[in-house]
Structures are given as structure tokens and as C-alpha cells.
Write a protein that holds these residues in place. Structure first.
Motif, PDB file in Angstrom:
ATOM      1  N   ALA A  58      59.687 -51.499 -45.184  1.00 40.96           N
ATOM      2  CA  ALA A  58      60.983 -51.731 -45.858  1.00 40.96           C
ATOM      3  C   ALA A  58      61.519 -50.368 -46.297  1.00 40.96           C
ATOM      4  CB  ALA A  58      60.810 -52.644 -47.069  1.00 40.96           C
ATOM      5  N   GLU A  59      62.655 -49.972 -45.702  1.00 41.97           N
ATOM      6  CA  GLU A  59      63.192 -48.626 -45.942  1.00 41.97           C
ATOM      7  C   GLU A  59      64.650 -48.630 -45.534  1.00 41.97           C
ATOM      8  OE1 GLU A  59      62.059 -45.204 -46.860  1.00 41.97           O
ATOM      9  OE2 GLU A  59      64.253 -45.109 -46.591  1.00 41.97           O
ATOM     10  N   THR A 110      56.708 -49.873 -48.445  1.00 43.37           N
ATOM     11  CA  THR A 110      58.100 -50.012 -48.878  1.00 43.37           C
ATOM     12  C   THR A 110      58.601 -48.834 -49.716  1.00 43.37           C
ATOM     13  OG1 THR A 110      59.666 -51.442 -50.066  1.00 43.37           O
ATOM     14  CG2 THR A 110      57.420 -51.378 -50.902  1.00 43.37           C
ATOM     15  N   ALA A 166      63.436 -57.621 -46.806  1.00 49.52           N
ATOM     16  CA  ALA A 166      61.983 -57.476 -46.888  1.00 49.52           C
ATOM     17  C   ALA A 166      61.346 -58.768 -47.379  1.00 49.52           C
ATOM     18  CB  ALA A 166      61.635 -56.318 -47.813  1.00 49.52           C
TER      19      ALA A 166
END
Lengths: 131, 620
Positions: free
Chosen positions: A13-14, A57, A43
């Protein structure tokens, strides 16, 4: 490696596309399946769809923050969490660890260190799949 | 007389004319005192006509109460035959009395026996009046008046003298004047008195000496005396005029006290006080002025203020302010530089005012100034601090933004590094990695500085912190051939401080010391109590610094290390931490000899944290 084996899923998650791409390329070497999310909400949805073996993340992104981490913890109990944040301060790190984050890294992080942590946390899952 | 009459009638006539014309009254009485002959003056003196007088007896002219005394005089004259002069009052026809002086002598017959008495009677009214006037003048004088003769005997005093000295008149007349002089001064006084009679002239007594009188009750008082010789044909008397100057002395003392008080205020006040005359010349220059300028009061006295202290660019402004004051502005404020004797400029904030004479013209300009040079420094410091705070905010914001891109660059370099066999490529990629790491280091230092929080204070043992911090450097010290000396006093009180921050301070300082001693050396740490502070000293035998460097070391981003080796924030962080703890940091350095840092941290006075301090139990 066999054709029908089910690789362990790692959720990345980015919100930064380049960073996401870098992480994807690096973790690919570990032989894991990658799922990507560009913000917190995505996410969380992804966690519900695919039970990931590990979540990597960012902290500061849309729908992110410590609340998001707490929710992740609830939605995916027992899933190792690796948190990376830009030049985090002591307080952020302490709060994250208090929420039960397994690993914490400040950006910029040496990819080798990050990979090492991921490998350690995935350990049995990786081994299981490889065998 | 009868003898003369017989010889020559013209002489007799002359004699009668003279007798008649005499200003003095002349009378001749028989031995029974029946009046036989009187002149016109006698008639005028008594108010009786000649005819009336020739029917009277001389005793009829004497008031009843004086008769007895007067009869004795007459008897004496008749008996001894010697003339007598005496004073008595005569009764006049209208019942009034007139003071007279009488010279009485016996007139003898041919047988040598007294046949009668002759009297020359002088009217004393004028003399008595003059005497009375003199007495009244003396009596009514506001000063004490005292007359003495050559022997120092008091002849006359007035009421003021009675009051001044507390004696009755009768107690003084006929006594020696020295009774009014304090015992210790009497011998001297008698000598001076004799000298005065020898060369008498009107003058003040004492010639600058303080004179004192003594009262009947023994109390002394300061006085001033004017001496006036009074000459008569036979003798010299001295009339002294005496003024009690106790009140004046008291006023002088009060004035002196006031002056001393003003002096004390002027001299002890921290403010600079300079008084100028209306031309701008210095009349007064207090100690604060001396301290600030390095000039002594004597050196500047009488000089124009703008000739000594004012820098060329400010002379016109100062003169304009001075001119405004002289032109009637009662007060104004001004700020300028004063150049000291050593050329150092001090910024002074002045409040000026004027002192005017009774006619309203400005006589003096009084300027009270405060040396605000240090305030200016603080002000500049504060502005710098504000800039640094802004910088901190900026750094924090920036960190969030650049962390990810930096990570992408770093990560991609690493990624490629693992996938290439080309040595040139590898070298280039490795450089990218190192450079990113360098930026990371700078950013982290900057963030340490920017994210400084209020210290989390606990009771800590600074000695222990020193030991722990040194422990971390053990290996490097040995490697760099650096010996460590520790002088840590055993009974240094504990202090309230943020342990982590103090460790940070020591790490930064020790790191700097190690850098200063690349060839090895000695690092000395000392810890001791100094009044209400603990004093931590850290000195090295390194290369030291020039004064120019020393003055800038606490400024953010100032560094002498090679590019990339230092962030220029280490000492800024140290200073920030120490100041947040209410402490101070000072540095001494000599090029090629070494550098010493002195850190003072306050002992907590409200809580008992020391080994020996006792906190009183608050009463409920």
C-alpha cells in the motif's frame, strides 16, 4: 518451484507510483505474489479480498495515518505489518509499534534491509510455498 | 570773684558777660546753701526765673530721695575743700527732672574758711538720650551684642545675648567674656583678644575657623562674631556682634546630606548620567559612564560631548537633539552610539531633560542613558531564533515530501547495482547510494533540531550520563590514541534533565573533540558543583579554533568539516538543549592548543534531588 503452487501474497500500500513500482520489482525476487493499493481504503478492501501473508504499507497517504493502521490490524489479525514512512519521528514510531506493527522503517530505507525484514517475517510462508 | 571785682570794673563787666553766656549753669550758694548767684543757663535748666532762684535754697532743687546722698557730698566738699563731680537729677519748676552733672567746690573767704559753694551744672539730657539710643539700638539688634573692655570684662549685653547664652544680664555684666567661650578654647581666645586690642579694626572674628560659644547649661553652639572697636579718648572698647549659626549649619549639613544622597544615587545607579552645560560641555560624568566608556571623569570634564564620544555620522543628529533641548524642549529621547576609549561602540538609549534657571533659560542638560548594546544582541539573537524555528517547520514539512523520492532513487540504484556486472556502472550506482545516504544524514540532523521537544525531565545523575556516553566512544578513542581523563566529583547533586537529550549533547561534543584530535590527544571531562549549578567541563588537546570560528560555532549549518562530514547542526542542537534546560554553554579555545566547553546546568531548587539538600516539609 512448481506451476500450481500458490505464492504467498504481499500487499503493497503506497500512494507514490514509482515507490510502488520499486517495491514490486524488489519483492518480486522473493517469489511472492504482489497486490497493490494506492491509498488506505483500497488497501483495506484488498485485505478483505485476499488474505495477504504480509502487508507493506506507507503511513502518510490518502485515507492513511495511524487510524488506518489500527483498522488494518483489526481486519487482518495476525498478518505481519511493515510500516514505512518518510523521515518519521520518535512519536510516530512509538505509536506504530504500540499498535503492533512488526517492523518500522523510515524512508529512505535501504532496500536490502527492508527485504531482509520481509523475508524474516514471511519465513515459514515462504518456505512452505517453496517446498 | 570779689577780688577781681575790686581791681577793675571793666574786667568785672567781662567776667559777668562770660558768666552769663556760659552754656553750663553756674550757681553760687552761701554756706547754708541759700542761692546767692545764678546765670541764665541755670535759670533755663531749672525753669525757675533768677528772682525765684535767689529766694530758694539749693536743696530745693534736689528730689527728696537723693537729698541724703547729696548732702554727704556737700559735707565732704566743705570738709576737705576738694572739688567733687557727681551726677544727680534736678527738680525743675514744672515738676519734671533733668539729669545733670555737677562739679562742686568750696569758695573760701580771706581767712581760708569756706564761705559758700560754687556749682557748675551740666545738662546731661542729650548725653543720656544718646546713651539711651545706643542702648536701644543695641537692645533691638537681631544679633547678640556684647561690649567688653580691654581686660575682657563684659560691659554691656543685649537681650539676644541673654537668649543665646542662657544667662541673665546681671550674671554677665562685670564678668570675663571668656565665660562664654568653651573651656578648651579659652586660653587661645584670651590671647587673640589681647592681639585684637593691640591692632584693632572692624573685622570678622576667627578668620575661617569655626567658632563656638558655650551656654550656661554647658551646651556648645556654632556662632559667627563681628568685632567693632569703639574708641574714646581714654580707652578702647570692643562691641561684638554675635550670630548663632546652628540653623545655618544644620541647613548646610542637610544640603550636604542631600548632595551626598544625590551623588550616591547617581553613582550607584546602573544608568549612565551625564550633565552638560548649555554649550554641551561635560560637567558631570558618573561611574556608569566611566565604566561604559573607559574614560575617567577627570579626562572628560569640560570637553564637548560630541568631541569625545559621538561617531562622525551621528554628530549632526546629537547636536540637533541638544539644540532642541536648549530651545525649550523639556525632555526627549534619543538613541546613539558612544565610542569608548578603546574604540568599542556601545549603543545607548538616552532620556534627556533640562534644568532651567530662575529666569527660565536652560542652564544644564541632563542625560540618563542605558547601555542597550546587549539588548541589541539579544534582539538579533531572538530574530535568529525565530528564523531557526521557521526553518524547523520547513524542514519537517520537506522531510515528508522528499522521503519517498529519495527512497525511489536509492532503491533503484540498489536494484540496478544488483543486476549489473559492469564495474563502471556499479561505481556510479554506488555513488548514488552514498550521496542519498548523505542527504539522509543531513535531513536527520536537521529534523533532530527541528523536532526538539520540551525536555522530558527526570532526576538524573550527570556523572553517570557522562560515563555512559563515553562508553560508546571506547573503541574509537583507543583507535585514535586518545586518552581520557575524568574528574567527576562524588557529591555532585542530581539534576532534573532529559537523559536522552544530555546524552545527545555529550555525543555531539565528544564527536567534535575526536575530530579535532586526528593525531590523538587527551580528552578531559570534569564535573563539579558551582554554587547553584553543576559545571560540566569538556576539553580536548585538539587543533582549537580562531576567534572568528569560535564566534560562529553555534550557528546552524556552520561547519569547518569537509563537505559531507558535518551537518553544521551538532553544536546548534547542543546549545538548544542546554538552554532548554535553563543552562548555559561557553567555549574557550586556543589555536593548536585545544578547546574547552563549559556547561552550566541549574540545580533544581524546588525539589530535593541533591545528595545533601533538605527540603522543608510544607505545613498544611
Amino acid at each position: 518451484m512448481t506451476q500450481d503452487r500458490k505464492s504467498a501474497v504481499v500487499l503493497i500500500a503506497e500512494d507514490d507510483r514509482e515507490m510502488r513500482s520499486l517495491l514490486r520489482d524488489e519483492l518480486y525476487d522473493l517469489g511472492v505474489s504482489i497486490r497493490e493499493a494506492a491509498d488506505g481504503d483500497e488497501a483495506l478492501r484488498s485485505v478483505l479480498d485476499t488474505r495477504p501473508a504480509l502487508i507493506l504499507t506507507d503511513l502518510r497517504m490518502p485515507a492513511g495515518g495511524l487510524d488506518y493502521i489500527a483498522r488494518l490490524r483489526t481486519f487482518a489479525p495476525g498478518v505481519p505489518l511493515v510500516l514505512i514512512t518518510s523521515f518519521g519521528d520518535q512519536q510516530t514510531k512509538a505509536n506504530a509499534l504500540a499498535l503492533g506493527v512488526e517492523a518500522y522503517f523510515d524512508k529512505p530505507v535501504r532496500i536490502s534491509e527492508l527485504k531482509e525484514a520481509v523475508r524474516r517475517l514471511l519465513g515459514p510462508a515462504l518456505d512452505g510455498e517453496i517446498d | 570773684m570779689t577780688g577781681l571785682c575790686r581791681k577793675d570794673s571793666s574786667v568785672q563787666k567781662h567776667f559777668e558777660d562770660i558768666f552769663e553766656a556760659s552754656v553750663d549753669a553756674i550757681g553760687y550758694v552761701a554756706s547754708d546753701e541759700a542761692i546767692l548767684l545764678v546765670n541764665r543757663a541755670f535759670s533755663e535748666l531749672t525753669g525757675f526765673s533768677k528772682e525765684e532762684l535767689l529766694r530758694m535754697n539749693a536743696r530745693d532743687l534736689i528730689p527728696e530721695q537723693h537729698k541724703e546722698q547729696r548732702d554727704r557730698v556737700v559735707a565732704q566738699v566743705l570738709q576737705t575743700g576738694k572739688p567733687v563731680e557727681y551726677e544727680i537729677d534736678y527738680l525743675r519748676k514744672n515738676g519734671s527732672q533733668v539729669p545733670v552733672s555737677i562739679t562742686l567746690f568750696a569758695v573760701k573767704g580771706d581767712d581760708g574758711k569756706p564761705t559758700g559753694l560754687a556749682a557748675i551744672v551740666r545738662n546731661l539730657t542729650e548725653r543720656k538720650r544718646a546713651e539711651e539710643q545706643f542702648r536701644l539700638v543695641v537692645e533691638s539688634s537681631p544679633n547678640g551684642m556684647l561690649m567688653i573692655d580691654k581686660g575682657g570684662t563684659i560691659l554691656l549685653v543685649n537681650r539676644q545675648i541673654e537668649q543665646l547664652f542662657g544667662y541673665e544680664r546681671a550674671e554677665l555684666i562685670g564678668q570675663s567674656v571668656e565665660m562664654l567661650v568653651p573651656q578648651r578654647m579659652r586660653p587661645h581666645h584670651a590671647g587673640e583678644r589681647a592681639k585684637f586690642f593691640a591692632h584693632s579694626e572692624s573685622r570678622a572674628m576667627g578668620k575661617g575657623r569655626d567658632l563656638y560659644g558655650v551656654r550656661k547649661d554647658g551646651q556648645e553652639f556654632p556662632l559667627e562674631i563681628g568685632l567693632n572697636p569703639i574708641r574714646t579718648p581714654d580707652e578702647v572698647k570692643v562691641l561684638a556682634s554675635v550670630v548663632d549659626i546652628s540653623a545655618r549649619k544644620r541647613a548646610e549639613r542637610a544640603l550636604q546630606k542631600e548632595r551626598d544622597f544625590i551623588d550616591a544615587v547617581l553613582e550607584t545607579a546602573g544608568a549612565l548620567v551625564v550633565v552638560l552645560d548649555r554649550e554641551g560641555r561635560i560637567l558631570r560624568f558618573n561611574r556608569a559612564c566611566e565604566r561604559t566608556t573607559g574614560y575617567s571623569s577627570e579626562e572628560v570634564m569640560g570637553h564637548y560631548v560630541w568631541d569625545l564620544f559621538i561617531i562622525p555620522g551621528e554628530v549632526e543628529g546629537v547636536k540637533a537633539v541638544f539644540e532642541r533641548l536648549r530651545g525649550g524642549e523639556l525632555r526627549n529621547d534619543y538613541e546613539n552610539y558612544w565610542k569608548g576609549k578603546d574604540g568599542v561602540l556601545k549603543r545607548i538609549s538616552w532620556s534627556n531633560t533640562v534644568l532651567t534657571g530662575s529666569d527660565g533659560t536652560v542652564e544644564y542638560v541632563v542625560a540618563a542613558g542605558l547601555d542597550i548594546t546587549d539588548f541589541k544582541h539579544v534582539e538579533a539573537q531572538l530574530r535568529k531564533t525565530e528564523r531557526i524555528a521557521e526553518l524547523g517547520t520547513l524542514a519537517s514539512g520537506m522531510a515528508h515530501e522528499i522521503g519517498t523520492p529519495m527512497n525511489v532513487i536509492l532503491g533503484r540504484a540498489e536494484y540496478l547495482l544488483q543486476r549489473t556486472a559492469d564495474e563502471g556502472m556499479k561505481k556510479g550506482l554506488a555513488t548514488i547510494v552514498t550521496q542519498i545516504e548523505r542527504i539522509t544524514k543531513v535531513m536527520n540532523q536537521l529534523l533532530v533540531f527541528a523536532r526538539r521537544k520540551q525536555p522530558d525531565r527526570q532526576v538524573v545523575d550527570l556523572g553517570e550520563i557522562v560515563e555512559d556516553s563515553l562508553e560508546m566512544f571506547q573503541e574509537r578513542m583507543t583507535h585514535n590514541r586518545i586518552t581520557v581523563e575524568k574528574a567527576i566529583e562524588a557529591n555532585v547533586p542530581l539534576i532534573h534533565a532529559d537523559r536522552d537529550q544530555l546524552v545527545q549533547v555529550l555525543i555531539n561534543l565528544v564527536t567534535n573533540s575526536l575530530h579535532a584530535m586526528p593525531e590523538g590527544g587527551r580528552l578531559r571531562l570534569s564535573l563539579d558543583r558551582e554554587n547553584s549549578h553543576v559545571l560540566l567541563g569538556l576539553s580536548d588537546t585538539g587543533h582549537g579554533m580562531s576567534e572568528e570560528v569560535r564566534s560562529k560555532i553555534f550557528e546552524p549549518f556552520f561547519t569547518t568539516k569537509d563537505f559531507g562530514k558535518g551537518t553544521g547542526l551538532g553544536l546548534t542542537v547542543v546549545k538548544g538543549i542546554i538552554e532548554e534546560h535553563g543552562g548555559t554553554i561557553a567555549v574557550e579555545s586556543v589555536v593548536d592548543r585545544g578547546t574547552t566547553f563549559w556547561i552550566r546546568l541549574p540545580l533544581d531548587r524546588t525539589e530535593s534531588v541533591g545528595t545533601s539538600s533538605i527540603t522543608p516539609t510544607p505545613s498544611p
